[in-house]
Design a protein around this motif. Sequence first.
Motif, PDB file in Angstrom:
ATOM      1  N   SER A 155      40.044 -41.829  29.845  1.00  0.00           N
ATOM      2  CA  SER A 155      40.461 -41.112  31.051  1.00  0.00           C
ATOM      3  C   SER A 155      41.758 -40.386  30.742  1.00  0.00           C
ATOM      4  O   SER A 155      42.850 -40.860  31.066  1.00  0.00           O
ATOM      5  N   LEU A 163      40.037 -33.292  33.129  1.00  0.00           N
ATOM      6  CA  LEU A 163      39.722 -34.441  32.301  1.00  0.00           C
ATOM      7  C   LEU A 163      38.943 -34.023  31.060  1.00  0.00           C
ATOM      8  O   LEU A 163      38.106 -33.123  31.109  1.00  0.00           O
ATOM      9  N   VAL A 165      35.963 -34.507  28.705  1.00  0.00           N
ATOM     10  CA  VAL A 165      34.626 -34.971  29.060  1.00  0.00           C
ATOM     11  C   VAL A 165      33.813 -35.236  27.804  1.00  0.00           C
ATOM     12  O   VAL A 165      33.854 -34.458  26.842  1.00  0.00           O
ATOM     13  N   ASP A 200      35.372 -41.225  34.722  1.00  0.00           N
ATOM     14  CA  ASP A 200      36.387 -40.225  34.389  1.00  0.00           C
ATOM     15  C   ASP A 200      36.078 -39.479  33.093  1.00  0.00           C
ATOM     16  O   ASP A 200      36.899 -38.669  32.637  1.00  0.00           O
ATOM     17  N   ASN A 201      34.913 -39.740  32.493  1.00  0.00           N
ATOM     18  CA  ASN A 201      34.691 -39.202  31.157  1.00  0.00           C
ATOM     19  C   ASN A 201      33.267 -38.755  30.860  1.00  0.00           C
ATOM     20  O   ASN A 201      33.064 -37.726  30.220  1.00  0.00           O
ATOM     21  N   ALA A 203      29.692 -37.175  31.138  1.00  0.00           N
ATOM     22  CA  ALA A 203      28.908 -36.150  31.846  1.00  0.00           C
ATOM     23  C   ALA A 203      27.527 -36.099  31.216  1.00  0.00           C
ATOM     24  O   ALA A 203      27.386 -35.753  30.046  1.00  0.00           O
ATOM     25  N   HIS A 220      31.216 -38.684  35.438  1.00  0.00           N
ATOM     26  CA  HIS A 220      32.008 -37.515  35.806  1.00  0.00           C
ATOM     27  C   HIS A 220      31.114 -36.445  36.409  1.00  0.00           C
ATOM     28  O   HIS A 220      31.523 -35.712  37.319  1.00  0.00           O
ATOM     29  N   ASN A 239      32.166 -38.591  40.084  1.00  0.00           N
ATOM     30  CA  ASN A 239      33.585 -38.303  40.247  1.00  0.00           C
ATOM     31  C   ASN A 239      33.784 -37.125  41.205  1.00  0.00           C
ATOM     32  O   ASN A 239      33.049 -36.134  41.122  1.00  0.00           O
ATOM     33  N   GLU A 241      35.749 -34.806  41.078  1.00  0.00           N
ATOM     34  CA  GLU A 241      36.020 -33.575  40.344  1.00  0.00           C
ATOM     35  C   GLU A 241      34.749 -32.980  39.720  1.00  0.00           C
ATOM     36  O   GLU A 241      34.786 -31.880  39.180  1.00  0.00           O
ATOM     37  N   GLY A 242      33.645 -33.708  39.768  1.00  0.00           N
ATOM     38  CA  GLY A 242      32.386 -33.236  39.200  1.00  0.00           C
ATOM     39  C   GLY A 242      31.313 -33.139  40.263  1.00  0.00           C
ATOM     40  O   GLY A 242      31.576 -33.204  41.467  1.00  0.00           O
TER      41      GLY A 242
END
Length: 288
Positions: A155, A163, A165, A200-201, A203, A220, A239, A241-242
């Motif tokens: 993270s 972040l 990814v 947090d990581n 995808a 994520h 997440n 953010e995603g």
Amino acid sequence: LRIYGERNTLTQAADLLSAGPGGVGVRVDGSENTLIIPESTRIHAQGWYGRGLQFSYGREHTIVQRGEVRAEGEDGVAALFDFGHNAMGSFADGIEGGDYRGSLALQGALIKDYHLSGLLSGRKAAIQISDNAQVENINVLQGARIQGDILSDYSTRQSNGELFVTHVNFGQKADDQGRATRQADPDFRLRYEGNIQGVDNLAVVIAGGESSLNGQHQLHGLRVDAGATLSGNSSYVINPEGNFSNHGTLSPGNSFGQMTIQGDFIQAPEGRVLIEADTRQHDRIEVQ
């Protein structure tokens, strides 16, 4: 086997079979090394706290795994990416908030590409990424079998605030050397019974063919590409953010089943949702 140095390409042709506690099949340090595990090779670390593959230092390593890696003893991890921690402190000059001794300090990902078309099996995890090890791509190719969870504690933010990814790509076409080509493989098929957790990581990209994911996933983001199908019984936590975006086909279950999505969901115009139903039961997609 322990690999040092830089820009080496090594093929592990013979089996490495370990059953003792704390055993490691292959440990890799250095930088820009390529480890090739042919289809006929077995790497086992079957004792307590075994590690099939352990990448502990460096940057821009590549793995081409067509053979078998197992770490099925208690706390076993089939593929571990971890710089480790120092009892005296893990920050440069011992200053909290300074450069962390890991991928960030080396200004590059520990793993550039992991091309997987063989068997990867670990009791604690099939793949574990520590909080100090950046991994760019995990490419799950035709023929791959994964037993165990895929876990990431990484993270870390880039200079622009976003972040870093790790892309977990299912269904890219492999070349003759067992490496992903970045093209979709329409014949790809995989059923995975495990959890993918790295909110947090990690995808996930469903790039081609059909992937049946069955577990509890914290991501994520997730994207289903055009022409690809995501099926299975799973819950997805995304997440903020995603997002979870469908440009291909969503088909809950393995026959009848359910998908639960907690987070932003985008149904693209070209995407499809395939629902099976009869007079007694039906598929279900729940977006929260």
